[in-house]
Design an enzyme around this catalytic site. Structure first.
Site, PDB file in Angstrom:
ATOM      1  N   LYS A   1       0.861  -1.189   0.000  1.00 38.07           N
ATOM      2  CA  LYS A   1       0.000   0.000   0.000  1.00 38.07           C
ATOM      3  C   LYS A   1       0.892   1.231   0.000  1.00 38.07           C
ATOM      4  O   LYS A   1       2.016   1.194   0.508  1.00 38.07           O
ATOM      5  CB  LYS A   1      -0.862   0.009   1.270  1.00 38.07           C
TER       6      LYS A   1
ATOM      7  N   GLY B   1     -23.855   3.859   1.183  1.00 43.43           N
ATOM      8  CA  GLY B   1     -22.816   4.339   0.264  1.00 43.43           C
ATOM      9  C   GLY B   1     -23.140   3.892  -1.148  1.00 43.43           C
ATOM     10  O   GLY B   1     -22.690   2.828  -1.595  1.00 43.43           O
TER      11      GLY B   1
ATOM     12  N   GLY C   1     -22.100   4.321  -4.104  1.00 45.51           N
ATOM     13  CA  GLY C   1     -21.026   4.720  -5.018  1.00 45.51           C
ATOM     14  C   GLY C   1     -20.670   3.557  -5.932  1.00 45.51           C
ATOM     15  O   GLY C   1     -21.512   2.713  -6.243  1.00 45.51           O
TER      16      GLY C   1
ATOM     17  N   VAL D   1     -19.057   0.807  -5.577  1.00 42.93           N
ATOM     18  CA  VAL D   1     -19.310  -0.542  -5.069  1.00 42.93           C
ATOM     19  C   VAL D   1     -20.808  -0.748  -4.821  1.00 42.93           C
ATOM     20  O   VAL D   1     -21.416  -1.710  -5.294  1.00 42.93           O
ATOM     21  CB  VAL D   1     -18.513  -0.784  -3.759  1.00 42.93           C
ATOM     22  N   GLY D   2     -21.407   0.176  -4.058  1.00 43.03           N
ATOM     23  CA  GLY D   2     -22.790   0.007  -3.612  1.00 43.03           C
ATOM     24  C   GLY D   2     -23.809  -0.060  -4.741  1.00 43.03           C
ATOM     25  O   GLY D   2     -24.698  -0.911  -4.744  1.00 43.03           O
TER      26      GLY D   2
END
Ligand code: NAD
Length: 368
Positions: free
Chosen positions: A77, A177, A179, A181-182
């Site tokens: 990361k 959410g 967005g 993903v949702g």
């Protein structure tokens, strides 16, 4: 004195890099956690307040997620200190400076994360020759546009429902959410007969027990509007999504949204975790004790990174969807069977599954 090796355990982290270029206002951290399965893939997060601890936790989560997904990649990361909404020319300069600084860290392959997008990945690829989550014009598979993670969540739900005897036809879904993903999770679940009865974004919660029109809400969001701009349904506070009585509650917004102080409000049977670490461990245990089936983030939301990894290998969108479907179904089943057999949390079974794969790779390959 601060212990530099406070994170060290059997798996890593292999390297923690502190990048500082005062003349370019660049401050960044890269954690390459474990590369036993292959070069580390993990997102580049840009935020004004990022820490080494956060970067390490996110890198470790990627080690587990990539191993569980059976990808030939370890976990890493990067975090860049900065305002993700800075003027585009400055952002390009900063991202390119970051890319130049990691050019020789060849066992880290950057991907998009909070505050960075496919355009940022194109700049990084331009500077270093490696990045995933690229624009389609340069060979990328637009994973958010096609809904790779939402597709994987729906596959996960399709297996998990068997463990609680839930029929997807008419199953009531609430999404926190709406967005990338949702909204796609709602769409793919809708194709399986489920009904979206509530969704939230930063503007609030939109609810309708008789069912919301997912296509209309996606069109609304894609036109740059908010859920509260929708003509139908009741408008509630953003927090009210927690109180919606439903069968499937999907967190797809921020970390730590379900905690000891609010977990009692949830009225659901299944929680496939779209967001990363949406529940504290305490809350996850409380849900488990109440018989709510929680599918841990790194099993349920691996669709995006699987797609990114397939992109890196020059694969097609269709092949990526096939692999997401196969892998997420298999992992969900294994984790839920082991959790049922050992009477432990699905997360415990999921971590054990991922760690087994990393340990096996570490034994096969001369990893040190
Ligand atoms: P996104 O920015 O496209 O969507 C996030 C949505 O959450 C937005 O609609 C925003 O309005 C809403 N939101 C933010 N704060 C909220 C709040 N307090 N209450 C209600 N809604 C709120 O982001 P995304 O790509 O969909 O990612 C969502 C989560 O899933 C993140 O935690 C991300 O790390 C994780 N995730 C994303 C992917 C992926 O493929 N995009 C893969 C794995 C995990």
């Amino acid at each position: 004195m601060e212990d530099m090796f406070r994170f060290a355990d059997d798996f890593g982290p292999a390297r923690i890099l502190h990048i500082y270029r005062p003349s370019l206002a660049l401050k960044a951290i890269v954690v390459v956690d474990n590369t036993a399965c292959g070069a580390a893939i993990g997102g580049v997060r840009m935020a004004p307040d990022v820490s080494v601890d956060e970067c390490f936790r996110l890198a470790r989560a990627m080690t587990l997620k990539n191993a569980a997904a059976g990808l030939p990649h370890g976990g890493g990361k990067a975090v860049i200190v900065g305002d993700p909404h800075m003027v585009p020319a400055e952002k390009e300069q900063l991202i390119r400076a970051f890319a130049a600084a990691i050019r020789d860290i060849v066992d880290y392959i950057p991907g998009p994360d909070m505050g960075t997008d496919e355009r940022c990945m194109a700049w990084i690829k331009d500077e270093t020759g490696r990045a995933v989550g690229l624009p389609s014009a340069i060979g990328g598979i637009p994973l958010d546009e096609i809904g790779a993670t939402g597709f994987g969540l729906a596959a996960c739900v399709d297996v998990a429902r068997e463990f609680i005897g839930l029929d997807l036809k008419g199953a009531r879904v609430a999404v926190q959410g709406f967005g990338a993903v949702g909204k796609h999770a709602a769409r793919f679940l809708g194709e399986k007969g489920a009904v979206l009865i509530a969704a939230s974004d930063t503007s609030g919660t939109l609810a309708d027990p008789s069912g919301l029109d997912v296509g209309a809400l996606i069109a609304l969001k894609e036109a740059g509007k908010l859920l509260r701009d929708h003509a139908k349904g009741s408008k509630l506070s953003a927090d009210a999504i927690l109180d919606i009585d439903c069968d499937i509650w999907i967190p797809a917004a921020r970390p730590d949204v379900v905690r000891a102080d609010n977990v009692a409000r949830l009225r659901t049977r299944l929680m496939p975790q779209g967001a990363n670490i949406p529940c504290t461990l305490e809350a996850e245990e409380a849900l488990h004790d109440r018989g709510v089936l929680v599918i841990p983030d790194f099993i349920a939301n691996a669709g995006g990174v699987i797609c990114a990894s397939m992109e890196y290998r020059g694969s097609t969108q269709r092949a990526a969807f096939e692999y997401i479907d196969e892998r997420i179904r298999a992992n969900t089943r294994t984790v839920l069977e082991e959790s049922r057999q050992n009477k432990n949390l699905p997360r415990t079974a999921a971590v054990a599954l991922a760690e087994r794969r990393v340990r096996t790779a570490m034994q096969i390959l001369r990893w040190h």
